[in-house]
Design an enzyme around this catalytic site. Sequence first.
Site, PDB file in Angstrom:
ATOM      1  N   GLU A  17       0.836  -1.208   0.000  1.00  0.00           N
ATOM      2  CA  GLU A  17       0.000   0.000   0.000  1.00  0.00           C
ATOM      3  C   GLU A  17       0.870   1.257   0.000  1.00  0.00           C
ATOM      4  O   GLU A  17       1.863   1.327   0.709  1.00  0.00           O
ATOM      5  CB  GLU A  17      -0.910  -0.013   1.241  1.00  0.00           C
ATOM      6  CG  GLU A  17      -1.836   1.186   1.300  1.00  0.00           C
ATOM      7  CD  GLU A  17      -2.886   1.045   2.375  1.00  0.00           C
ATOM      8  OE1 GLU A  17      -3.548  -0.011   2.445  1.00  0.00           O
ATOM      9  OE2 GLU A  17      -3.031   2.003   3.162  1.00  0.00           O
ATOM     10  N   THR A  48      -3.840   4.916  -1.383  1.00  0.00           N
ATOM     11  CA  THR A  48      -4.837   5.494  -0.482  1.00  0.00           C
ATOM     12  C   THR A  48      -5.418   6.766  -1.089  1.00  0.00           C
ATOM     13  O   THR A  48      -4.917   7.303  -2.081  1.00  0.00           O
ATOM     14  CB  THR A  48      -4.235   5.823   0.903  1.00  0.00           C
ATOM     15  OG1 THR A  48      -3.265   6.851   0.737  1.00  0.00           O
ATOM     16  CG2 THR A  48      -3.607   4.604   1.537  1.00  0.00           C
ATOM     17  N   HIS A  77      -8.154   3.164  -3.561  1.00  0.00           N
ATOM     18  CA  HIS A  77      -8.965   3.385  -2.374  1.00  0.00           C
ATOM     19  C   HIS A  77      -9.953   4.492  -2.731  1.00  0.00           C
ATOM     20  O   HIS A  77      -9.595   5.476  -3.373  1.00  0.00           O
ATOM     21  CB  HIS A  77      -8.102   3.849  -1.197  1.00  0.00           C
ATOM     22  CG  HIS A  77      -7.147   2.806  -0.684  1.00  0.00           C
ATOM     23  ND1 HIS A  77      -6.788   2.706   0.635  1.00  0.00           N
ATOM     24  CD2 HIS A  77      -6.462   1.820  -1.323  1.00  0.00           C
ATOM     25  CE1 HIS A  77      -5.934   1.703   0.794  1.00  0.00           C
ATOM     26  NE2 HIS A  77      -5.716   1.155  -0.391  1.00  0.00           N
ATOM     27  N   GLY A 108     -14.039   6.532   5.010  1.00  0.00           N
ATOM     28  CA  GLY A 108     -13.211   7.709   5.261  1.00  0.00           C
ATOM     29  C   GLY A 108     -13.674   8.358   6.555  1.00  0.00           C
ATOM     30  O   GLY A 108     -14.598   7.883   7.225  1.00  0.00           O
ATOM     31  N   ALA A 123     -19.610   2.928   4.473  1.00  0.00           N
ATOM     32  CA  ALA A 123     -18.971   2.316   3.299  1.00  0.00           C
ATOM     33  C   ALA A 123     -19.924   1.382   2.553  1.00  0.00           C
ATOM     34  O   ALA A 123     -19.837   1.232   1.334  1.00  0.00           O
ATOM     35  CB  ALA A 123     -17.711   1.572   3.734  1.00  0.00           C
ATOM     36  N   HIS A 148     -13.777  -1.118  15.041  1.00  0.00           N
ATOM     37  CA  HIS A 148     -13.641   0.274  14.617  1.00  0.00           C
ATOM     38  C   HIS A 148     -13.980   1.222  15.780  1.00  0.00           C
ATOM     39  O   HIS A 148     -14.919   0.971  16.529  1.00  0.00           O
ATOM     40  CB  HIS A 148     -14.587   0.539  13.432  1.00  0.00           C
ATOM     41  CG  HIS A 148     -14.364   1.887  12.827  1.00  0.00           C
ATOM     42  ND1 HIS A 148     -14.977   3.022  13.295  1.00  0.00           N
ATOM     43  CD2 HIS A 148     -13.562   2.270  11.807  1.00  0.00           C
ATOM     44  CE1 HIS A 148     -14.562   4.062  12.572  1.00  0.00           C
ATOM     45  NE2 HIS A 148     -13.715   3.626  11.660  1.00  0.00           N
ATOM     46  N   LYS A 164     -21.664  -5.516   5.051  1.00  0.00           N
ATOM     47  CA  LYS A 164     -20.856  -4.847   4.010  1.00  0.00           C
ATOM     48  C   LYS A 164     -20.184  -5.893   3.132  1.00  0.00           C
ATOM     49  O   LYS A 164     -20.186  -5.791   1.904  1.00  0.00           O
ATOM     50  CB  LYS A 164     -19.837  -3.955   4.739  1.00  0.00           C
ATOM     51  CG  LYS A 164     -18.904  -3.169   3.900  1.00  0.00           C
ATOM     52  CD  LYS A 164     -18.143  -2.125   4.740  1.00  0.00           C
ATOM     53  CE  LYS A 164     -17.062  -2.707   5.634  1.00  0.00           C
ATOM     54  NZ  LYS A 164     -16.150  -1.677   6.202  1.00  0.00           N
ATOM     55  N   GLN A 174      -7.275  -3.249   8.996  1.00  0.00           N
ATOM     56  CA  GLN A 174      -6.455  -2.236   9.664  1.00  0.00           C
ATOM     57  C   GLN A 174      -5.247  -2.954  10.268  1.00  0.00           C
ATOM     58  O   GLN A 174      -5.300  -4.164  10.495  1.00  0.00           O
ATOM     59  CB  GLN A 174      -7.302  -1.586  10.768  1.00  0.00           C
ATOM     60  CG  GLN A 174      -6.698  -0.361  11.382  1.00  0.00           C
ATOM     61  CD  GLN A 174      -6.256   0.647  10.333  1.00  0.00           C
ATOM     62  OE1 GLN A 174      -5.116   0.560   9.857  1.00  0.00           O
ATOM     63  NE2 GLN A 174      -7.119   1.563   9.961  1.00  0.00           N
TER      64      GLN A 174
HETATM   65  P1  FAD Z   1     -17.687   1.680   7.689  1.00  0.00           P
HETATM   66  O1  FAD Z   1     -17.725   0.306   7.178  1.00  0.00           O
HETATM   67  O2  FAD Z   1     -18.752   2.622   7.207  1.00  0.00           O
HETATM   68  O3  FAD Z   1     -17.738   1.613   9.282  1.00  0.00           O
HETATM   69  C1  FAD Z   1     -17.552   2.796  10.066  1.00  0.00           C
HETATM   70  C2  FAD Z   1     -18.316   2.617  11.376  1.00  0.00           C
HETATM   71  O4  FAD Z   1     -19.737   2.625  11.117  1.00  0.00           O
HETATM   72  C3  FAD Z   1     -18.043   1.283  12.080  1.00  0.00           C
HETATM   73  O5  FAD Z   1     -18.094   1.514  13.465  1.00  0.00           O
HETATM   74  C4  FAD Z   1     -19.215   0.411  11.653  1.00  0.00           C
HETATM   75  O6  FAD Z   1     -19.497  -0.630  12.577  1.00  0.00           O
HETATM   76  C5  FAD Z   1     -20.330   1.432  11.618  1.00  0.00           C
HETATM   77  N1  FAD Z   1     -21.429   1.093  10.713  1.00  0.00           N
HETATM   78  C6  FAD Z   1     -21.304   0.582   9.461  1.00  0.00           C
HETATM   79  N2  FAD Z   1     -22.531   0.417   8.907  1.00  0.00           N
HETATM   80  C7  FAD Z   1     -23.430   0.825   9.831  1.00  0.00           C
HETATM   81  C8  FAD Z   1     -24.857   0.926   9.861  1.00  0.00           C
HETATM   82  N3  FAD Z   1     -25.601   0.547   8.813  1.00  0.00           N
HETATM   83  N4  FAD Z   1     -25.448   1.418  10.980  1.00  0.00           N
HETATM   84  C9  FAD Z   1     -24.702   1.819  12.058  1.00  0.00           C
HETATM   85  N5  FAD Z   1     -23.350   1.752  12.078  1.00  0.00           N
HETATM   86  C10 FAD Z   1     -22.732   1.269  10.987  1.00  0.00           C
HETATM   87  N6  FAD Z   1      -9.161   6.233   5.097  1.00  0.00           N
HETATM   88  C11 FAD Z   1      -8.958   7.196   4.170  1.00  0.00           C
HETATM   89  O7  FAD Z   1      -9.366   8.359   4.369  1.00  0.00           O
HETATM   90  N7  FAD Z   1      -8.315   6.915   2.982  1.00  0.00           N
HETATM   91  C12 FAD Z   1      -7.860   5.677   2.691  1.00  0.00           C
HETATM   92  O8  FAD Z   1      -7.294   5.450   1.618  1.00  0.00           O
HETATM   93  C13 FAD Z   1      -8.047   4.635   3.656  1.00  0.00           C
HETATM   94  N8  FAD Z   1      -7.616   3.386   3.416  1.00  0.00           N
HETATM   95  C14 FAD Z   1      -7.860   2.392   4.318  1.00  0.00           C
HETATM   96  C15 FAD Z   1      -7.446   1.084   4.031  1.00  0.00           C
HETATM   97  C16 FAD Z   1      -7.683   0.057   4.929  1.00  0.00           C
HETATM   98  C17 FAD Z   1      -7.234  -1.352   4.589  1.00  0.00           C
HETATM   99  C18 FAD Z   1      -8.345   0.325   6.164  1.00  0.00           C
HETATM  100  C19 FAD Z   1      -8.590  -0.767   7.154  1.00  0.00           C
HETATM  101  C20 FAD Z   1      -8.750   1.623   6.465  1.00  0.00           C
HETATM  102  C21 FAD Z   1      -8.535   2.665   5.555  1.00  0.00           C
HETATM  103  N9  FAD Z   1      -8.932   3.974   5.800  1.00  0.00           N
HETATM  104  C22 FAD Z   1      -8.729   4.960   4.870  1.00  0.00           C
HETATM  105  C23 FAD Z   1      -9.562   4.330   7.089  1.00  0.00           C
HETATM  106  C24 FAD Z   1     -11.110   4.285   7.039  1.00  0.00           C
HETATM  107  O9  FAD Z   1     -11.606   5.198   6.106  1.00  0.00           O
HETATM  108  C25 FAD Z   1     -11.583   4.655   8.446  1.00  0.00           C
HETATM  109  O10 FAD Z   1     -11.235   3.641   9.365  1.00  0.00           O
HETATM  110  C26 FAD Z   1     -13.043   4.979   8.573  1.00  0.00           C
HETATM  111  O11 FAD Z   1     -13.257   5.566   9.847  1.00  0.00           O
HETATM  112  C27 FAD Z   1     -13.977   3.770   8.503  1.00  0.00           C
HETATM  113  O12 FAD Z   1     -14.000   3.252   7.254  1.00  0.00           O
HETATM  114  P2  FAD Z   1     -14.854   1.911   6.928  1.00  0.00           P
HETATM  115  O13 FAD Z   1     -14.834   1.808   5.475  1.00  0.00           O
HETATM  116  O14 FAD Z   1     -14.404   0.797   7.770  1.00  0.00           O
HETATM  117  O15 FAD Z   1     -16.308   2.410   7.439  1.00  0.00           O
END
Ligand code: FAD
Length: 282
Positions: A17, A48, A77, A108, A123, A148, A164, A174
């Site tokens: 990455e 990213t 990403h 994000g 997401a 998270h 998801k 992570q």
């Molecule tokens: P989600 O899947 O939306 O989850 C976020 C929170 O919402 C979690 O607590 C989840 O349980 C909760 N949730 C999900 N769906 C629901 C629902 N329907 N109702 C209630 N709660 C819900 N960030 C960047 O800005 N740029 C990047 O390029 C980047 N790359 C990454 C690469 C990897 C491999 C990882 C692990 C993380 C990366 N991140 C990046 C960080 C990521 O954007 C953050 O951790 C962000 O806060 C959560 O992203 P997610 O896609 O896991 O979110």
Amino acid sequence: MARISDLLSDRPTLSFEFFPPADEIAAKQLEKTLDELAGLSPSFVSVTCGVGGDGHDRTRDIVTDICRDRPFPAMAHLTCVGHTKQGVADLLDDYAAAGVVNILALAGDPPDGSAISGDFRYASELVEVIREHPADFSVGVAAHPEVHPRSADRASDRRHLAAKLSRADFAITQFFFDPTDYTRLCDELAELGYPQPVVPGVMPVIWPKSIRRYADINGSTVPEDLFARLESLPAADRITAAAEAAAELSQSLLDAGAPGIHLYTLNRPEASLQIARELFPK
Ligand code: FAD
């Protein structure tokens, strides 16, 4: 262009990455890193995406260049918080036109704790928009072995992740330092009935101070003895020791059945080269 979902059936994968460079000097360093890591024939690399501003465009340009110029696929990403559905659809059109088929769909984070804005909250909503696009993208999502930080509790974290994943092809985690965090996550997903591959993300601790900060934000537990040891070493020894620790963690994850290893390079080649050579000696 190879689809990561297909590559993961030919396991184990090795992926790297990168983040978009901030200036010309950093851009040259990234090119040099890509040149050096290309010798390892990575399964894929990923780039990213910065939050807001021109974050999406910079990632698109780098991913498009890598897919055009390099013999391995690059995954983009793509963050959705703060963005519109139309903006995301336009970007997906750009990726499809450039032959980019691999997308990591992410929420994000809103900048500096501000409220979530735009057309997306989670997401999973972005995964739906990608699935609706006529191009048949291979879609990955993020997983958080230590839960998270925005999750109310472990059970709801796993439930939302499973929902998801039901519309995605694979997950990348992570970073974490205890292999049982990964095996427990996989067991919990299996119990919920989700067999999609989960690739562990491994962070070599080449810059302990910065990585402590990232860990605070992500909710990753830092092993104090490892960090204290690395902090006490001069730079060259630190990189070697960080790579040794990351290779040991990676080997235990592969032994536990991980489908591949995704290395957070921080745009530097040294540790990733050493880890790959230890894991996959020729
Ligand atoms: P989600 O899947 O939306 O989850 C976020 C929170 O919402 C979690 O607590 C989840 O349980 C909760 N949730 C999900 N769906 C629901 C629902 N329907 N109702 C209630 N709660 C819900 N960030 C960047 O800005 N740029 C990047 O390029 C980047 N790359 C990454 C690469 C990897 C491999 C990882 C692990 C993380 C990366 N991140 C990046 C960080 C990521 O954007 C953050 O951790 C962000 O806060 C959560 O992203 P997610 O896609 O896991 O979110």
